[in-house]
Design a protein around this motif. Structure first.
Motif, PDB file in Angstrom:
ATOM      1  N   MET A   1       0.856  -1.168   0.000  1.00 40.00           N
ATOM      2  CA  MET A   1       0.000   0.000   0.000  1.00 40.00           C
ATOM      3  C   MET A   1       0.904   1.234   0.000  1.00 40.00           C
ATOM      4  O   MET A   1       1.751   1.393   0.868  1.00 40.00           O
ATOM      5  CB  MET A   1      -0.913  -0.013   1.219  1.00 40.00           C
ATOM      6  CG  MET A   1      -1.888   1.124   1.215  1.00 40.00           C
ATOM      7  SD  MET A   1      -3.046   1.122   2.610  1.00 40.00           S
ATOM      8  CE  MET A   1      -3.851  -0.439   2.443  1.00 40.00           C
ATOM      9  N   SER A   2       0.704   2.106  -0.974  1.00 41.21           N
ATOM     10  CA  SER A   2       1.516   3.318  -1.090  1.00 41.21           C
ATOM     11  C   SER A   2       0.861   4.483  -0.357  1.00 41.21           C
ATOM     12  O   SER A   2      -0.355   4.587  -0.296  1.00 41.21           O
ATOM     13  CB  SER A   2       1.668   3.719  -2.558  1.00 41.21           C
ATOM     14  OG  SER A   2       2.307   2.717  -3.285  1.00 41.21           O
ATOM     15  N   GLU A   3       1.714   5.345   0.200  1.00 40.72           N
ATOM     16  CA  GLU A   3       1.226   6.591   0.787  1.00 40.72           C
ATOM     17  C   GLU A   3       1.502   7.713  -0.200  1.00 40.72           C
ATOM     18  O   GLU A   3       2.567   7.767  -0.814  1.00 40.72           O
ATOM     19  CB  GLU A   3       1.923   6.871   2.114  1.00 40.72           C
ATOM     20  CG  GLU A   3       1.489   5.950   3.216  1.00 40.72           C
ATOM     21  CD  GLU A   3       2.066   6.338   4.568  1.00 40.72           C
ATOM     22  OE1 GLU A   3       3.011   7.151   4.612  1.00 40.72           O
ATOM     23  OE2 GLU A   3       1.557   5.834   5.573  1.00 40.72           O
ATOM     24  N   ILE A   4       0.528   8.603  -0.346  1.00 47.51           N
ATOM     25  CA  ILE A   4       0.616   9.697  -1.312  1.00 47.51           C
ATOM     26  C   ILE A   4       0.317  11.006  -0.597  1.00 47.51           C
ATOM     27  O   ILE A   4      -0.669  11.100   0.138  1.00 47.51           O
ATOM     28  CB  ILE A   4      -0.397   9.485  -2.460  1.00 47.51           C
ATOM     29  CG1 ILE A   4      -0.164   8.135  -3.137  1.00 47.51           C
ATOM     30  CG2 ILE A   4      -0.325  10.619  -3.462  1.00 47.51           C
ATOM     31  CD1 ILE A   4      -1.282   7.699  -4.052  1.00 47.51           C
ATOM     32  N   ARG A   5       1.163  11.994  -0.819  1.00 45.54           N
ATOM     33  CA  ARG A   5       0.913  13.332  -0.270  1.00 45.54           C
ATOM     34  C   ARG A   5       0.065  14.107  -1.271  1.00 45.54           C
ATOM     35  O   ARG A   5       0.423  14.223  -2.433  1.00 45.54           O
ATOM     36  CB  ARG A   5       2.220  14.078  -0.040  1.00 45.54           C
ATOM     37  CG  ARG A   5       3.052  13.512   1.050  1.00 45.54           C
ATOM     38  CD  ARG A   5       4.324  14.344   1.210  1.00 45.54           C
ATOM     39  NE  ARG A   5       5.299  13.647   2.003  1.00 45.54           N
ATOM     40  CZ  ARG A   5       5.391  13.729   3.316  1.00 45.54           C
ATOM     41  NH1 ARG A   5       4.565  14.504   3.974  1.00 45.54           N
ATOM     42  NH2 ARG A   5       6.309  13.059   3.968  1.00 45.54           N
ATOM     43  N   ILE A   6      -1.055  14.627  -0.767  1.00 46.94           N
ATOM     44  CA  ILE A   6      -1.988  15.373  -1.617  1.00 46.94           C
ATOM     45  C   ILE A   6      -2.348  16.662  -0.901  1.00 46.94           C
ATOM     46  O   ILE A   6      -2.496  16.692   0.316  1.00 46.94           O
ATOM     47  CB  ILE A   6      -3.267  14.542  -1.895  1.00 46.94           C
ATOM     48  CG1 ILE A   6      -2.923  13.321  -2.742  1.00 46.94           C
ATOM     49  CG2 ILE A   6      -4.337  15.376  -2.564  1.00 46.94           C
ATOM     50  CD1 ILE A   6      -4.090  12.431  -3.052  1.00 46.94           C
ATOM     51  N   VAL A  14      -2.028  16.525   3.057  1.00 50.13           N
ATOM     52  CA  VAL A  14      -2.441  15.346   3.814  1.00 50.13           C
ATOM     53  C   VAL A  14      -1.802  14.116   3.173  1.00 50.13           C
ATOM     54  O   VAL A  14      -1.404  14.143   2.011  1.00 50.13           O
ATOM     55  CB  VAL A  14      -3.980  15.184   3.861  1.00 50.13           C
ATOM     56  CG1 VAL A  14      -4.627  16.324   4.625  1.00 50.13           C
ATOM     57  CG2 VAL A  14      -4.565  15.080   2.463  1.00 50.13           C
ATOM     58  N   VAL A  15      -1.718  13.054   3.921  1.00 49.79           N
ATOM     59  CA  VAL A  15      -1.186  11.791   3.412  1.00 49.79           C
ATOM     60  C   VAL A  15      -2.341  10.807   3.314  1.00 49.79           C
ATOM     61  O   VAL A  15      -3.065  10.584   4.286  1.00 49.79           O
ATOM     62  CB  VAL A  15      -0.075  11.241   4.324  1.00 49.79           C
ATOM     63  CG1 VAL A  15       0.411   9.889   3.831  1.00 49.79           C
ATOM     64  CG2 VAL A  15       1.080  12.222   4.411  1.00 49.79           C
ATOM     65  N   VAL A  16      -2.509  10.234   2.122  1.00 46.38           N
ATOM     66  CA  VAL A  16      -3.567   9.255   1.886  1.00 46.38           C
ATOM     67  C   VAL A  16      -2.942   7.983   1.329  1.00 46.38           C
ATOM     68  O   VAL A  16      -1.817   7.988   0.840  1.00 46.38           O
ATOM     69  CB  VAL A  16      -4.644   9.798   0.917  1.00 46.38           C
ATOM     70  CG1 VAL A  16      -5.354  10.993   1.506  1.00 46.38           C
ATOM     71  CG2 VAL A  16      -4.049  10.146  -0.427  1.00 46.38           C
ATOM     72  N   HIS A  17      -3.670   6.896   1.406  1.00 46.03           N
ATOM     73  CA  HIS A  17      -3.226   5.633   0.825  1.00 46.03           C
ATOM     74  C   HIS A  17      -3.751   5.529  -0.599  1.00 46.03           C
ATOM     75  O   HIS A  17      -4.789   6.115  -0.939  1.00 46.03           O
ATOM     76  CB  HIS A  17      -3.710   4.454   1.665  1.00 46.03           C
ATOM     77  CG  HIS A  17      -3.130   4.453   3.040  1.00 46.03           C
ATOM     78  ND1 HIS A  17      -1.843   4.067   3.307  1.00 46.03           N
ATOM     79  CD2 HIS A  17      -3.655   4.821   4.231  1.00 46.03           C
ATOM     80  CE1 HIS A  17      -1.598   4.184   4.587  1.00 46.03           C
ATOM     81  NE2 HIS A  17      -2.687   4.644   5.183  1.00 46.03           N
ATOM     82  N   ASP A  18      -3.061   4.762  -1.417  1.00 46.01           N
ATOM     83  CA  ASP A  18      -3.466   4.633  -2.810  1.00 46.01           C
ATOM     84  C   ASP A  18      -4.899   4.124  -2.958  1.00 46.01           C
ATOM     85  O   ASP A  18      -5.596   4.494  -3.891  1.00 46.01           O
ATOM     86  CB  ASP A  18      -2.493   3.757  -3.601  1.00 46.01           C
ATOM     87  CG  ASP A  18      -2.313   2.366  -3.016  1.00 46.01           C
ATOM     88  OD1 ASP A  18      -2.833   2.088  -1.915  1.00 46.01           O
ATOM     89  OD2 ASP A  18      -1.643   1.553  -3.659  1.00 46.01           O
ATOM     90  N   CYS A  19      -5.367   3.330  -2.000  1.00 52.06           N
ATOM     91  CA  CYS A  19      -6.734   2.810  -2.075  1.00 52.06           C
ATOM     92  C   CYS A  19      -7.784   3.887  -1.791  1.00 52.06           C
ATOM     93  O   CYS A  19      -8.971   3.688  -2.054  1.00 52.06           O
ATOM     94  CB  CYS A  19      -6.915   1.625  -1.144  1.00 52.06           C
ATOM     95  SG  CYS A  19      -6.619   2.011   0.589  1.00 52.06           S
TER      96      CYS A  19
END
Length: 105
Positions: A1-6, A14-19
Motif C-alpha cells: 500500500m503506497s502513501e501519497i501526499r496530496i 495530507v497523506v492518503v493511501h493509494d486505495c
C-alpha cells in the motif's frame, strides 16, 4: 500500500493511501479529455476532487492508484426537456459508486 501526499483544499497537505484515491479520465465527444482525481480526506473523511495534468495522472497510477476511463455521452439540450448533467454530477456519481459503504439490511 503506497502513501501519497496530496494537497487538500480545506486541510493543506495530507497523506492518503493509494486505495483512498481514484483517478478519472473523462473523454468528451469532440471536445477533449479532462483528467482528475478524487480522494477521501483523512482529516474529515469527506470526498474531494482535483483536476490534474497527464504528469500527475502518471505519478498517481505509478503509485498504484486505480484509474477509470469514462466515455462521456453527448449532452442533452434544454430544448429536449432534460436538464444537462454537469461534470461534477458525473464524477460525484462515479466517486459514490467506489467509496460509499454498502447499505446493510
Amino acid at each position: 500500500m503506497s502513501e501519497i501526499r496530496i494537497s487538500c483544499q480545506d486541510h493543506g497537505e495530507v497523506v492518503v493511501h493509494d486505495c483512498d484515491v481514484r483517478a478519472l479520465v473523462l473523454k468528451y465527444p469532440g471536445s477533449g479529455i479532462v483528467t482528475q482525481f478524487r480522494f477521501t480526506c483523512p482529516e474529515d473523511k469527506l470526498p474531494a476532487m482535483k483536476n490534474c495534468n497527464q504528469r500527475i495522472l502518471g505519478l498517481l497510477t505509478t503509485a498504484g492508484v486505480g484509474i477509470d476511463v469514462i466515455e462521456m455521452p453527448e449532452r442533452d439540450t434544454p430544448e429536449q426537456g432534460n436538464k444537462p448533467l454537469t461534470d461534477n454530477d458525473v464524477t460525484d456519481f462515479m466517486f459514490d459508486l467506489h467509496y460509499l459503504p454498502e447499505i446493510s439490511s
